[in-house]
Design an enzyme around this catalytic site. Structure first.
Site, mmCIF file in Angstrom:
data_model
loop_
_atom_site.group_PDB
_atom_site.id
_atom_site.type_symbol
_atom_site.label_atom_id
_atom_site.label_comp_id
_atom_site.label_asym_id
_atom_site.label_seq_id
_atom_site.Cartn_x
_atom_site.Cartn_y
_atom_site.Cartn_z
ATOM 1 N N CYS A 1 0.814 -1.223 0.000
ATOM 2 C CA CYS A 1 0.000 0.000 0.000
ATOM 3 C C CYS A 1 0.848 1.275 0.000
ATOM 4 O O CYS A 1 0.306 2.379 -0.131
ATOM 5 C CB CYS A 1 -0.945 -0.008 1.192
ATOM 6 S SG CYS A 1 -1.935 -1.498 1.253
ATOM 7 N N HIS B 1 -3.308 6.745 2.291
ATOM 8 C CA HIS B 1 -3.748 5.437 1.820
ATOM 9 C C HIS B 1 -5.101 5.137 2.470
ATOM 10 O O HIS B 1 -5.279 5.296 3.683
ATOM 11 C CB HIS B 1 -2.704 4.382 2.200
ATOM 12 C CG HIS B 1 -3.208 2.986 2.065
ATOM 13 N ND1 HIS B 1 -3.853 2.536 0.929
ATOM 14 C CD2 HIS B 1 -3.193 1.932 2.928
ATOM 15 C CE1 HIS B 1 -4.192 1.276 1.096
ATOM 16 N NE2 HIS B 1 -3.815 0.885 2.300
ATOM 17 N N ASN C 1 -10.132 -0.782 0.777
ATOM 18 C CA ASN C 1 -8.674 -0.641 0.672
ATOM 19 C C ASN C 1 -8.222 -1.237 -0.663
ATOM 20 O O ASN C 1 -8.253 -2.455 -0.837
ATOM 21 C CB ASN C 1 -8.038 -1.374 1.861
ATOM 22 C CG ASN C 1 -6.520 -1.358 1.834
ATOM 23 O OD1 ASN C 1 -5.910 -1.059 0.808
ATOM 24 N ND2 ASN C 1 -5.902 -1.701 2.945
HETATM 25 N N1 ACO Z 1 -17.652 -8.626 11.405
HETATM 26 C C1 ACO Z 1 -18.044 -8.799 12.677
HETATM 27 N N2 ACO Z 1 -17.193 -9.031 13.685
HETATM 28 C C2 ACO Z 1 -15.879 -9.079 13.367
HETATM 29 C C3 ACO Z 1 -15.401 -8.891 12.070
HETATM 30 C C4 ACO Z 1 -16.333 -8.658 11.068
HETATM 31 N N3 ACO Z 1 -15.991 -8.471 9.772
HETATM 32 N N4 ACO Z 1 -14.054 -8.979 12.081
HETATM 33 C C5 ACO Z 1 -13.694 -9.202 13.346
HETATM 34 N N5 ACO Z 1 -14.804 -9.273 14.144
HETATM 35 C C6 ACO Z 1 -14.894 -9.484 15.571
HETATM 36 C C7 ACO Z 1 -13.672 -10.201 16.114
HETATM 37 O O1 ACO Z 1 -13.814 -11.596 16.034
HETATM 38 C C8 ACO Z 1 -13.679 -9.717 17.548
HETATM 39 O O2 ACO Z 1 -14.628 -10.461 18.268
HETATM 40 P P1 ACO Z 1 -14.343 -10.897 19.800
HETATM 41 O O3 ACO Z 1 -14.189 -9.601 20.554
HETATM 42 O O4 ACO Z 1 -15.544 -11.672 20.151
HETATM 43 O O5 ACO Z 1 -13.068 -11.674 19.761
HETATM 44 C C9 ACO Z 1 -14.211 -8.302 17.443
HETATM 45 O O6 ACO Z 1 -14.911 -8.214 16.202
HETATM 46 C C10 ACO Z 1 -13.119 -7.251 17.446
HETATM 47 O O7 ACO Z 1 -12.144 -7.627 16.474
HETATM 48 P P2 ACO Z 1 -10.844 -6.794 16.229
HETATM 49 O O8 ACO Z 1 -9.976 -7.503 15.240
HETATM 50 O O9 ACO Z 1 -10.275 -6.487 17.586
HETATM 51 O O10 ACO Z 1 -11.472 -5.479 15.569
HETATM 52 P P3 ACO Z 1 -10.781 -4.091 15.308
HETATM 53 O O11 ACO Z 1 -11.516 -3.033 16.023
HETATM 54 O O12 ACO Z 1 -9.285 -4.163 15.521
HETATM 55 O O13 ACO Z 1 -11.041 -3.880 13.772
HETATM 56 C C11 ACO Z 1 -9.901 -4.037 11.637
HETATM 57 C C12 ACO Z 1 -10.495 -4.808 12.825
HETATM 58 C C13 ACO Z 1 -11.027 -3.289 10.952
HETATM 59 C C14 ACO Z 1 -9.295 -5.049 10.681
HETATM 60 C C15 ACO Z 1 -8.855 -3.026 12.141
HETATM 61 O O14 ACO Z 1 -7.985 -3.680 13.056
HETATM 62 C C16 ACO Z 1 -8.053 -2.427 11.040
HETATM 63 O O15 ACO Z 1 -8.557 -1.712 10.188
HETATM 64 N N6 ACO Z 1 -6.720 -2.618 11.040
HETATM 65 C C17 ACO Z 1 -5.858 -2.016 10.046
HETATM 66 C C18 ACO Z 1 -5.833 -2.817 8.778
HETATM 67 C C19 ACO Z 1 -5.107 -2.034 7.704
HETATM 68 O O16 ACO Z 1 -5.164 -0.839 7.686
HETATM 69 N N7 ACO Z 1 -4.402 -2.644 6.800
HETATM 70 C C20 ACO Z 1 -3.677 -1.776 5.848
HETATM 71 C C21 ACO Z 1 -2.630 -2.423 5.209
HETATM 72 S S1 ACO Z 1 -3.209 -3.481 3.987
HETATM 73 C C22 ACO Z 1 -1.881 -3.865 2.963
HETATM 74 O O17 ACO Z 1 -0.828 -3.338 3.033
HETATM 75 C C23 ACO Z 1 -2.083 -4.947 2.013
#
Ligand code: ACO
Length: 406
Positions: free
Chosen positions: A182, A332, A362
């Site tokens: 990215c 990004h 993304n």
């Molecule tokens: N729908 C519903 N629930 C979900 C989902 C979903 N799609 N995904 C995860 N959950 C649940 C999890 O199982 C967890 O449940 P639990 O508490 O019972 O265990 C809960 O939601 C919280 O999950 P987290 O992973 O802690 O959620 P978070 O608030 O961290 O959000 C996310 C996840 C959106 C992926 C976030 O961490 C994020 O955006 N991270 C950055 C990713 C990114 O920017 N990547 C860029 C680089 S990509 C590249 O270079 C190719």
């Protein structure tokens, strides 16, 4: 101002007001030069730091390498292209345990576009490039370099030559791929500037295009909700040093963070057609492929919120600017919460932040040029506007560039 090596030192003028900044634009072409410098030749530097040092805010190992800049470059035209298939959050809720509410609240994403049927990423990239050339009013035959920033090429040996072929660039310009996930497009912009400033190139097409949908595990709700496919392009053209549109940049990588985000090479099962009873052990090698994207979302989130503002602040400082000099913050497009956190830290108000990830998710290397192209075509970004652009992602890689549009 000259240091021991005879180069000019990276003196950073303290420019706080836009009027001052615009007055000094002509002599600050590279963003790293001394205000006394009035000749066409300007000197610039870049910094290299470790991620941990970044996290600690420690710039003690910063190494500055002065470079000669005798030419400038400007961003002239943009273009983008997206697949026709749209997939909404509700569509995803039919295949994984998720909901529109969860996805939109946690990420800001509502829809994404996904390659389907006979769609090709290379065609998408060529379409974006064609539109950029049209806006820049540059003929395909005058392109002398094509940089395809992608982590998902349709040929392991590189996609860029296929784009050169699709565009019909008759001078056979050097075309190659840049892989930096990215961060790819920001790296592509800086690479284009380096080729123009030092290599005698005049018209460089920088394309960001990715189809991460092909590497997503569509049963993993933690990742499959995030990504979409797209292509965006910018034509970068040589100009006098005084008109230079790349003011400063800041680029980094940290292989230690790869464990948080990867799509690794993996050996497949033994190819029985070849057999394994050769005289040399472990020969022939097994066929290989890449695993689906594996990500620790929380760690990547923390990394982005920490490293991106530091990188932008560092680039702004090298350019002698601060957040108030910037017309647009263009990050990004990964997560609206990351964009908001970075904007808050840099004190950039929401109306000066470009965001379109609600519609596309993304799109990796495509996200910055896609958002830029929409902003240019809608009339938001105008000629002369200053943009702080930053990418971050797998590698881990991150970086920023302070550029002027037009
Ligand atoms: N729908 C519903 N629930 C979900 C989902 C979903 N799609 N995904 C995860 N959950 C649940 C999890 O199982 C967890 O449940 P639990 O508490 O019972 O265990 C809960 O939601 C919280 O999950 P987290 O992973 O802690 O959620 P978070 O608030 O961290 O959000 C996310 C996840 C959106 C992926 C976030 O961490 C994020 O955006 N991270 C950055 C990713 C990114 O920017 N990547 C860029 C680089 S990509 C590249 O270079 C190719």
């Amino acid at each position: 101002m000259a240091n021991a090596s005879g180069f000019l030192g990276p003196s950073v003028p303290s420019l706080r007001r836009r009027a001052q900044f615009q007055r000094s634009m002509a002599i600050h072409g590279s963003g790293f030069c001394s205000p006394e410098l009035s000749a066409k030749r300007v000197f610039c530097s870049s910094a290299i730091q470790g991620a941990d040092k970044q996290a600690l805010g420690d710039s003690s190992i910063e190494s500055r390498a002065p470079r000669l800049v005798s030419k400038g470059c400007k961003l002239l035209g943009s273009g983008s292209a997206i697949p026709s298939l749209q997939v909404s959050n509700d569509d995803l809720a039919k295949i994984v345990d998720t909901s529109d509410e969860w996805i939109s609240v946690r990420t800001g994403i509502r829809n994404r576009r996904v390659l389907s049927g006979k769609d090709s990423l290379t065609n998408l990239a060529a379409e974006a490039a064609r539109k950029a050339l049209e806006m820049a009013q540059v003929d395909a035959d005058d392109v002398d370099m094509v940089l395809m920033c992608t982590s998902t090429p349709e040929d392991l040996f590189g996609s860029a030559p296929q784009i050169q072929k699709a565009l019909g660039c008759k001078k056979y310009p050097l075309s190659y791929d840049i892989t930096a996930a990215c961060s790819g497009f920001v790296l592509g912009l800086v690479s284009a500037a380096c080729h123009i400033r030092g290599g005698g190139f005049n018209n460089v097409l920088v394309i960001g295009a990715d189809s991460l949908s092909r590497y997503v595990d569509w049963t993993d709700r933690g990742t499959c909700i995030l990504f979409g496919d797209a292509a965006g392009a910018v034509l970068v053209q040589s100009c006098d040093a005084e008109e230079d549109g790349l003011f400063a940049f800041d680029l980094h990588s940290d292989g230690d963070g790869q464990r948080h985000l990867k799509a690794s090479f993996t050996e497949n099962d033994i190819d029985h057609a070849v057999g394994t009873s050769g005289a040399i052990s472990d020969f022939p090698p097994r066929r290989s492929s890449y695993s689906c994207i594996q990500m620790n979302g929380k760690e990547v989130f923390r990394f982005a919120c920490r490293s991106v503002p530091q990188s932008i602040e560092s680039a702004l400082q090298k350019a002698g600017l601060d957040g108030s000099n910037i017309d647009w913050l263009l990050l990004h497009q990964a997560n609206q919460r990351i964009i908001d956190a970075v904007a808050t830290r840099l004190e950039v108000p929401p109306e000066r932040v470009i965001s379109n990830l609600a519609n596309y998710g993304n799109t990796s290397a495509a996200s910055i040029p896609l958002a830029l192209d929409e902003a240019v075509r809608s009339g938001k970004v105008k000629a002369g506007h200053m943009i702080a652009a930053a990418g971050f992602g797998a590698g881990l890689t991150w970086g920023s560039a302070i550029v002027r549009w037009g």
